[in-house]
Structures are given as structure tokens and as C-alpha cells.
Design a protein around this motif. Sequence first.
Motif, mmCIF file in Angstrom:
data_model
loop_
_atom_site.group_PDB
_atom_site.id
_atom_site.type_symbol
_atom_site.label_atom_id
_atom_site.label_comp_id
_atom_site.label_asym_id
_atom_site.label_seq_id
_atom_site.Cartn_x
_atom_site.Cartn_y
_atom_site.Cartn_z
ATOM 1 N N ALA A 181 0.837 -1.212 0.000
ATOM 2 C CA ALA A 181 0.000 0.000 0.000
ATOM 3 C C ALA A 181 0.867 1.256 0.000
ATOM 4 O O ALA A 181 0.561 2.239 -0.693
ATOM 5 N N GLU A 182 1.955 1.235 0.767
ATOM 6 C CA GLU A 182 2.871 2.384 0.799
ATOM 7 C C GLU A 182 3.563 2.569 -0.550
ATOM 8 O O GLU A 182 3.733 3.705 -1.019
ATOM 9 N N ARG A 183 3.936 1.456 -1.185
ATOM 10 C CA ARG A 183 4.579 1.549 -2.497
ATOM 11 C C ARG A 183 3.605 2.053 -3.556
ATOM 12 O O ARG A 183 3.987 2.804 -4.463
ATOM 13 N N VAL A 184 2.342 1.647 -3.453
ATOM 14 C CA VAL A 184 1.302 2.143 -4.371
ATOM 15 C C VAL A 184 1.162 3.654 -4.221
ATOM 16 O O VAL A 184 1.119 4.401 -5.220
ATOM 17 N N VAL A 205 -6.327 10.006 -10.068
ATOM 18 C CA VAL A 205 -7.186 8.959 -9.526
ATOM 19 C C VAL A 205 -6.343 8.067 -8.616
ATOM 20 O O VAL A 205 -5.320 7.525 -9.054
ATOM 21 N N ALA A 206 -6.750 7.926 -7.375
ATOM 22 C CA ALA A 206 -6.004 7.086 -6.437
ATOM 23 C C ALA A 206 -6.033 5.636 -6.920
ATOM 24 O O ALA A 206 -7.106 5.088 -7.161
ATOM 25 N N PRO A 207 -4.875 5.001 -7.085
ATOM 26 C CA PRO A 207 -4.856 3.615 -7.578
ATOM 27 C C PRO A 207 -5.519 2.659 -6.594
ATOM 28 O O PRO A 207 -5.398 2.807 -5.380
ATOM 29 N N ARG A 208 -6.211 1.689 -7.134
ATOM 30 C CA ARG A 208 -6.849 0.641 -6.335
ATOM 31 C C ARG A 208 -5.927 -0.574 -6.300
ATOM 32 O O ARG A 208 -5.458 -1.043 -7.337
ATOM 33 N N LEU A 209 -5.686 -1.096 -5.112
ATOM 34 C CA LEU A 209 -4.886 -2.312 -4.960
ATOM 35 C C LEU A 209 -5.821 -3.515 -4.892
ATOM 36 O O LEU A 209 -6.664 -3.605 -4.006
#
Length: 286
Positions: A18-21, A35-39
Amino acid sequence: MWKVAMSEEVGKAIQSVAERVKAAAARRQKTLPAVAPRLVAVSKTKPPEMVVEAYRHGQRNFGENYVNELVDKASDPLILESCPDIKWHFIGHLQKNNVNKLLGVPNLFLVETVDSVKLADRVNNSWERLRGGSSQKLNIMVQVNTSGEQSKHGLPPEETVNTVKHIVSRCAALHFTGLMTIGRYGYDLGLGPNPDFQMLLSRRQEVCDSLKLPVEDVELSMGMSTDFEHAIEVGSTNVRVGSIIFGNREYPNSAANTPTPSPEKTSKVVCEEAARKMKHLTVSEH
């Protein structure tokens, strides 16, 4: 002891990814949609307990490749009880004869691999029947074969615009959310940006220009464990990460984990086997 260790490992992995995303998103060019990426945590071959542990650490989106495994896992009492807000993504090849089974999955959030007009029509018709009088649409993505490899599923890139037009205009039960690709494995980023990702970006622009859609409304699902950071940097809004969260996969000899071969591939295998036997007979006669 095992459960405690598993919980700690999965929790640390989720937090790390999540931190790397988030860091990769901060490196994106400002010209790209903010747009915030979805993991999406890909849990194929992993037990329900590991899904629950990831959920406990804040993960909500999970992906599965095989219909039977997704049906079993999504219906597991432990997951149903422990993960009420889970969102399931189907990210594997979908055969038309498995559509009804897939659409019955509890908490199905997104089908990422619609790769033909015929499949879109089948999914649309099935969802209309299953939802009854509900107005809820099914979220879908269109899968594009950006690398041109025969081993990969997906539309030829040049068919993307017309396929999306068909879905938007003729499939009233479906909500088109974006484009998805797998791309070629092992691309050397020292050679520059991944061309498969660039191809998907260009196809999105064509779709948006043709259908007058805002770019920020058309997602891009691209990037996996080995390249998700680069994918986000160039515009991905949905990354599918498995092994670096849950560890290396094990593939038991189970029907739930074995994809059903397509009729085309089955036919090809039968023909090749027949040719091999004929060749053997011919050689034996001499």
C-alpha cells in the motif's frame, strides 16, 4: 502460532505494498488523471484464512482467476461472516458457459476480462435476468491483448473502440469502467516505458475521444507484482498484486484451480493428437 505468524506476514505485506502504491502515485505526471490507484490483492490458490487476514488489515479488493475457485471462496462461511464489505474482482479468462456461475458470486464487484462483443452480450443478458427488477449495473472492464501474444487473452487493440461502443450503447445492464491488460512478462524497463502499458493508454484516449468520455472516468487495470509501480507511474488506476502479499502460489491438482480449456484450444489439441497418431502410423508402415 501459525495463524499469528501468518497474520503478521500478511499485515506487513499489505502495508508495504500500500505504501509503495501511494509513493508510485505521487511520482505520476501531473498530466495524468489524479485517480487514487486501487490495490487488488490476488488470492488465487490461497486459503480463506489468508483473505480474512488481509481484510483485517484493511484490504477490501480481492482478485481471482478461476470461476470455480472464486465461487468457492466467496461463498465460504468464514469469508461471508468476517468480510462483509469485500469486493471481488474476476481477472481470469471467462468462458461463456461459466457466466451464470460467476455472476452468482456474493459481493462480485468487477469483471475485468470481457474480451468480445459476444461475451459482453452474454454477461449483459445474464445480469439482466439475475438482478430481477434491480437497477444495479455490473461493473466490467474490456481486456485488450496489447502484446499480441497468442498465449494471452483479450481483444486485438484495433477492436477496442467498437467493442466499448457496443457495450455502452447496447448493454444496458453493464457499467463500462475501463480497460485491462496483462502485457508481456519480464519487460526490461531499462529500454523505456512498457510498450504494452503505453498501448493501453493510447487506446483509452481513442475510446474517450470517440465516445466523448472524460479520461478520469475510464480506468486502466495494468500492473502486477513485478511491475505495478511502473504501471501506476504511467497511469494505472488498478493494480493486481498477489505473490508479494500472500507468498508464492501452490497449485494443487484440483478442479477448482484448473481452468477449463476453451473449445478452440480443445479442438486444436485433438487435431494435433490425431495428426501425431497419423504420422506415427505412416512411419510404422515403411
